[in-house]
Write a protein that holds these residues in place. Structure first.
Motif, PDB file in Angstrom:
ATOM      1  N   LEU A   1       4.862  -0.314 -14.387  1.00 22.88           N
ATOM      2  CA  LEU A   1       5.166   0.863 -13.590  1.00 22.88           C
ATOM      3  C   LEU A   1       6.625   1.280 -13.771  1.00 22.88           C
ATOM      4  O   LEU A   1       6.932   2.472 -13.875  1.00 22.88           O
ATOM      5  CB  LEU A   1       4.903   0.524 -12.116  1.00 22.88           C
ATOM      6  CG  LEU A   1       4.427   1.655 -11.237  1.00 22.88           C
ATOM      7  CD1 LEU A   1       3.133   2.208 -11.784  1.00 22.88           C
ATOM      8  CD2 LEU A   1       4.231   1.144  -9.828  1.00 22.88           C
TER       9      LEU A   1
ATOM     10  N   LEU B   1       1.878  -5.619 -13.321  1.00 22.68           N
ATOM     11  CA  LEU B   1       1.588  -4.209 -13.062  1.00 22.68           C
ATOM     12  C   LEU B   1       2.841  -3.462 -12.624  1.00 22.68           C
ATOM     13  O   LEU B   1       3.077  -2.329 -13.047  1.00 22.68           O
ATOM     14  CB  LEU B   1       0.502  -4.090 -11.990  1.00 22.68           C
ATOM     15  CG  LEU B   1      -0.909  -4.469 -12.443  1.00 22.68           C
ATOM     16  CD1 LEU B   1      -1.848  -4.543 -11.255  1.00 22.68           C
ATOM     17  CD2 LEU B   1      -1.425  -3.454 -13.450  1.00 22.68           C
ATOM     18  N   LEU B   2       3.639  -4.111 -11.793  1.00 24.97           N
ATOM     19  CA  LEU B   2       4.866  -3.471 -11.315  1.00 24.97           C
ATOM     20  C   LEU B   2       5.857  -3.275 -12.458  1.00 24.97           C
ATOM     21  O   LEU B   2       6.586  -2.279 -12.494  1.00 24.97           O
ATOM     22  CB  LEU B   2       5.487  -4.302 -10.191  1.00 24.97           C
ATOM     23  CG  LEU B   2       4.743  -4.229  -8.855  1.00 24.97           C
ATOM     24  CD1 LEU B   2       5.245  -5.286  -7.886  1.00 24.97           C
ATOM     25  CD2 LEU B   2       4.885  -2.840  -8.239  1.00 24.97           C
TER      26      LEU B   2
ATOM     27  N   ILE C   1      -5.645  -0.529 -16.540  1.00 28.29           N
ATOM     28  CA  ILE C   1      -5.882  -1.888 -16.069  1.00 28.29           C
ATOM     29  C   ILE C   1      -7.056  -2.496 -16.816  1.00 28.29           C
ATOM     30  O   ILE C   1      -8.158  -1.945 -16.803  1.00 28.29           O
ATOM     31  CB  ILE C   1      -6.248  -1.898 -14.567  1.00 28.29           C
ATOM     32  CG1 ILE C   1      -5.272  -1.052 -13.776  1.00 28.29           C
ATOM     33  CG2 ILE C   1      -6.327  -3.316 -14.047  1.00 28.29           C
ATOM     34  CD1 ILE C   1      -3.834  -1.342 -14.045  1.00 28.29           C
TER      35      ILE C   1
ATOM     36  N   ALA D   1      -1.957 -16.463  -8.528  1.00 28.77           N
ATOM     37  CA  ALA D   1      -2.565 -15.700  -9.628  1.00 28.77           C
ATOM     38  C   ALA D   1      -2.438 -14.196  -9.373  1.00 28.77           C
ATOM     39  O   ALA D   1      -2.094 -13.423 -10.268  1.00 28.77           O
ATOM     40  CB  ALA D   1      -4.035 -16.082  -9.781  1.00 28.77           C
ATOM     41  N   TRP D   2      -2.681 -13.809  -8.120  1.00 35.17           N
ATOM     42  CA  TRP D   2      -2.546 -12.392  -7.774  1.00 35.17           C
ATOM     43  C   TRP D   2      -1.110 -11.914  -7.963  1.00 35.17           C
ATOM     44  O   TRP D   2      -0.868 -10.849  -8.544  1.00 35.17           O
ATOM     45  CB  TRP D   2      -2.976 -12.142  -6.325  1.00 35.17           C
ATOM     46  CG  TRP D   2      -2.514 -10.814  -5.821  1.00 35.17           C
ATOM     47  CD1 TRP D   2      -3.056  -9.595  -6.112  1.00 35.17           C
ATOM     48  CD2 TRP D   2      -1.375 -10.552  -4.984  1.00 35.17           C
ATOM     49  NE1 TRP D   2      -2.328  -8.595  -5.498  1.00 35.17           N
ATOM     50  CE2 TRP D   2      -1.292  -9.159  -4.805  1.00 35.17           C
ATOM     51  CE3 TRP D   2      -0.422 -11.373  -4.361  1.00 35.17           C
ATOM     52  CZ2 TRP D   2      -0.298  -8.559  -4.032  1.00 35.17           C
ATOM     53  CZ3 TRP D   2       0.566 -10.783  -3.594  1.00 35.17           C
ATOM     54  CH2 TRP D   2       0.623  -9.396  -3.425  1.00 35.17           C
TER      55      TRP D   2
ATOM     56  N   PHE E   1       0.834  -1.201   0.000  1.00 32.63           N
ATOM     57  CA  PHE E   1       0.000   0.000   0.000  1.00 32.63           C
ATOM     58  C   PHE E   1       0.871   1.254   0.000  1.00 32.63           C
ATOM     59  O   PHE E   1       0.573   2.224  -0.680  1.00 32.63           O
ATOM     60  CB  PHE E   1      -0.926  -0.010   1.217  1.00 32.63           C
ATOM     61  CG  PHE E   1      -1.980   1.055   1.191  1.00 32.63           C
ATOM     62  CD1 PHE E   1      -3.239   0.785   0.678  1.00 32.63           C
ATOM     63  CD2 PHE E   1      -1.717   2.335   1.671  1.00 32.63           C
ATOM     64  CE1 PHE E   1      -4.224   1.771   0.646  1.00 32.63           C
ATOM     65  CE2 PHE E   1      -2.690   3.324   1.643  1.00 32.63           C
ATOM     66  CZ  PHE E   1      -3.949   3.041   1.129  1.00 32.63           C
TER      67      PHE E   1
ATOM     68  N   ARG F   1      -3.585 -20.978  -4.679  1.00 28.45           N
ATOM     69  CA  ARG F   1      -3.726 -20.688  -6.114  1.00 28.45           C
ATOM     70  C   ARG F   1      -4.079 -19.222  -6.345  1.00 28.45           C
ATOM     71  O   ARG F   1      -3.570 -18.582  -7.271  1.00 28.45           O
ATOM     72  CB  ARG F   1      -4.800 -21.587  -6.736  1.00 28.45           C
ATOM     73  CG  ARG F   1      -4.219 -22.848  -7.349  1.00 28.45           C
ATOM     74  CD  ARG F   1      -5.188 -23.475  -8.323  1.00 28.45           C
ATOM     75  NE  ARG F   1      -6.015 -24.476  -7.661  1.00 28.45           N
ATOM     76  CZ  ARG F   1      -5.698 -25.776  -7.616  1.00 28.45           C
ATOM     77  NH1 ARG F   1      -4.605 -26.211  -8.206  1.00 28.45           N
ATOM     78  NH2 ARG F   1      -6.480 -26.626  -6.995  1.00 28.45           N
ATOM     79  N   ALA F   2      -4.948 -18.692  -5.481  1.00 26.36           N
ATOM     80  CA  ALA F   2      -5.320 -17.273  -5.609  1.00 26.36           C
ATOM     81  C   ALA F   2      -4.105 -16.381  -5.380  1.00 26.36           C
ATOM     82  O   ALA F   2      -3.905 -15.396  -6.100  1.00 26.36           O
ATOM     83  CB  ALA F   2      -6.418 -16.931  -4.609  1.00 26.36           C
TER      84      ALA F   2
ATOM     85  N   GLU G   1      -0.267 -11.254 -11.547  1.00 31.47           N
ATOM     86  CA  GLU G   1      -0.888 -10.013 -12.014  1.00 31.47           C
ATOM     87  C   GLU G   1      -0.147  -8.802 -11.435  1.00 31.47           C
ATOM     88  O   GLU G   1       0.125  -7.825 -12.143  1.00 31.47           O
ATOM     89  CB  GLU G   1      -2.354 -10.003 -11.569  1.00 31.47           C
ATOM     90  CG  GLU G   1      -3.258  -9.133 -12.426  1.00 31.47           C
ATOM     91  CD  GLU G   1      -4.725  -9.325 -12.051  1.00 31.47           C
ATOM     92  OE1 GLU G   1      -5.096 -10.430 -11.579  1.00 31.47           O
ATOM     93  OE2 GLU G   1      -5.495  -8.364 -12.215  1.00 31.47           O
ATOM     94  N   ALA G   2       0.186  -8.896 -10.164  1.00 29.24           N
ATOM     95  CA  ALA G   2       0.873  -7.789  -9.501  1.00 29.24           C
ATOM     96  C   ALA G   2       2.244  -7.539 -10.137  1.00 29.24           C
ATOM     97  O   ALA G   2       2.636  -6.383 -10.351  1.00 29.24           O
ATOM     98  CB  ALA G   2       1.025  -8.086  -8.016  1.00 29.24           C
TER      99      ALA G   2
ATOM    100  N   GLU H   1      -9.925  -5.355 -17.296  1.00 26.18           N
ATOM    101  CA  GLU H   1     -10.733  -6.219 -16.429  1.00 26.18           C
ATOM    102  C   GLU H   1     -10.158  -7.637 -16.385  1.00 26.18           C
ATOM    103  O   GLU H   1      -9.825  -8.199 -17.413  1.00 26.18           O
ATOM    104  CB  GLU H   1     -12.171  -6.268 -16.975  1.00 26.18           C
ATOM    105  CG  GLU H   1     -13.218  -6.673 -15.965  1.00 26.18           C
ATOM    106  CD  GLU H   1     -13.460  -5.555 -14.949  1.00 26.18           C
ATOM    107  OE1 GLU H   1     -14.098  -5.834 -13.951  1.00 26.18           O
ATOM    108  OE2 GLU H   1     -13.000  -4.399 -15.180  1.00 26.18           O
ATOM    109  N   SER H   2     -10.030  -8.209 -15.184  1.00 28.73           N
ATOM    110  CA  SER H   2      -9.562  -9.597 -15.085  1.00 28.73           C
ATOM    111  C   SER H   2     -10.772 -10.524 -15.132  1.00 28.73           C
ATOM    112  O   SER H   2     -11.818 -10.233 -14.565  1.00 28.73           O
ATOM    113  CB  SER H   2      -8.804  -9.799 -13.780  1.00 28.73           C
ATOM    114  OG  SER H   2      -9.653  -9.668 -12.681  1.00 28.73           O
ATOM    115  N   ARG H   3     -10.634 -11.678 -15.736  1.00 26.44           N
ATOM    116  CA  ARG H   3     -11.702 -12.665 -15.966  1.00 26.44           C
ATOM    117  C   ARG H   3     -12.614 -12.223 -17.065  1.00 26.44           C
ATOM    118  O   ARG H   3     -13.262 -11.215 -16.990  1.00 26.44           O
ATOM    119  CB  ARG H   3     -12.567 -12.934 -14.724  1.00 26.44           C
ATOM    120  CG  ARG H   3     -11.975 -13.844 -13.703  1.00 26.44           C
ATOM    121  CD  ARG H   3     -11.505 -15.162 -14.208  1.00 26.44           C
ATOM    122  NE  ARG H   3     -12.217 -16.283 -13.483  1.00 26.44           N
ATOM    123  CZ  ARG H   3     -12.836 -17.232 -14.143  1.00 26.44           C
ATOM    124  NH1 ARG H   3     -12.863 -17.230 -15.447  1.00 26.44           N
ATOM    125  NH2 ARG H   3     -13.397 -18.225 -13.492  1.00 26.44           N
TER     126      ARG H   3
END
Lengths: 194, 194
Positions: free
Chosen positions: A179, A175-176, A190, A167-168, A102, A163-164, A171-172, A192-194
């Motif tokens: 950046l 994004l990094l 960004i 996957a996160w 954060f 697993r979540a 994705e992170a 939409e995911s899914r």
DNA sequence: ATGGGCATGTAAGTAGTTACATGATTTA
DNA sequence: TAAATCATGTAACTACTTACATGCCCAT
């Protein structure tokens, strides 16, 4: 006092599967519940004393001098069902990883990437462990077979969660990377995911 | 003493985004970090005193009598980066829901189903909330835009976690249904997921 | 003028971990 | 026979929450 109902529940629950010593109880909690629960000796022994006083468990002298085996009593089984039926109290969350991300701008994209990679590795290990447990489940609890399907639920929860996390993390990381590529200007869009 | 580094990190982090009072800090932590962090007044005020003594934050008299606004100092910013760089300390997990399901045989399939349904509902709410925050993110942090991509990471984590909980709950409910259908004998066969 | 939200702070209580002291038994 | 492991228990400490005491300031 000073022994929470949560701990009493875990202790009675453990003894509901098999009688054992306090030491063995801690080992069992570590091995069987380790990925979602924990108890230390400082909790277990006072709990055993309290439950014994209340007639919910009984102490038998074990073979080994000074040690004793605890068995759940009928009253203890009733109490266990009572405790289990109470609504689970959810402690407020404290996720050190997310707190750091954060405020990730202070930390820089590279250090954040490292944090996410570490988390991903832990999740991979967790997933492998859950899958190992799942394959070994039928054999392990041969004599406690009726518990197996319920134990499976907790293993599946671990698998889904791991697993979540993976996957996160993926994705992170992407994004990094974006950046870092676009140093400061246009905030990356960004999809939409899914 | 008596103020953990975790709390200092959260307080310095909050003040790194904008100067504010202790009360506002708590509100901000609740609103912005609420789904993965929490601080109570009993933590925040002692932390503010300590950080002020250490020269990491400064107190300015606010308009309102008796209240004060805290601003992070350059030394505070450095300290924040130090704290953020430390490895996240993961508290051992305590998941009351999984503990109950592990001993679910004592509780019965029906009560377990109820527990899982409740968890599913909470996860649905969480997912909706995360999606709401994500759509509002660009507007909300207009002036703190550089923080937005990092904040997004934490929101995505919440979404992934919530989706995983929902998927797990659905799988668990199906298993519990099978369990009720075949009262005690043949343990239901589990087909590999994915 | 009063009730509610803003604001600060502390004391008491709760929950839990870590470290220590002690000793029995097994294994190398 | 020494080290590792099994076993019990307690004291001190850490972290955190809840409840309370106090008072300001605004809107009704």
């Amino acid at each position: 006092m000073a022994v929470s109902e949560q701990t009493q529940m875990a202790v009675l629950g453990g003894l509901s599967i098999a009688p054992m010593t306090g030491y063995a109880l801690r080992e069992q909690i570590r091995e069987a519940l380790g990925h979602f629960w924990s108890e230390s000796f400082g909790q277990i022994y006072p709990a055993l004393s309290l439950l014994e006083q209340g007639g919910l468990i009984e102490r038998q002298a074990a073979l080994r001098a000074g040690s004793s085996t605890f068995t759940i009593t009928p009253a203890g089984s009733i109490r266990l069902r009572e405790l289990l039926a109470e609504a689970p109290q959810t402690a407020q969350p404290r996720n050190g990883l997310l707190l750091r991300l954060f405020f990730g701008r202070q930390l820089g994209a590279d250090t954040c990437r490292r944090l996410v990679l570490d988390a991903r590795a832990r999740a991979e290990a967790e997933l492998a462990e859950m899958q190992r447990i799942r394959t070994e489940l039928p054999a392990e609890v041969a004599e406690t077979a009726p518990d197996a399907p319920y134990i499976l639920l907790t293993v599946l929860a671990g698998e889904h969660s791991a697993r979540a996390s993976i996957a996160w993390a993926d994705e992170a990381l992407q994004l990094l990377d974006n950046l870092s590529a676009t140093p400061s200007s246009a905030p990356t869009r960004i999809e939409e995911s899914r």
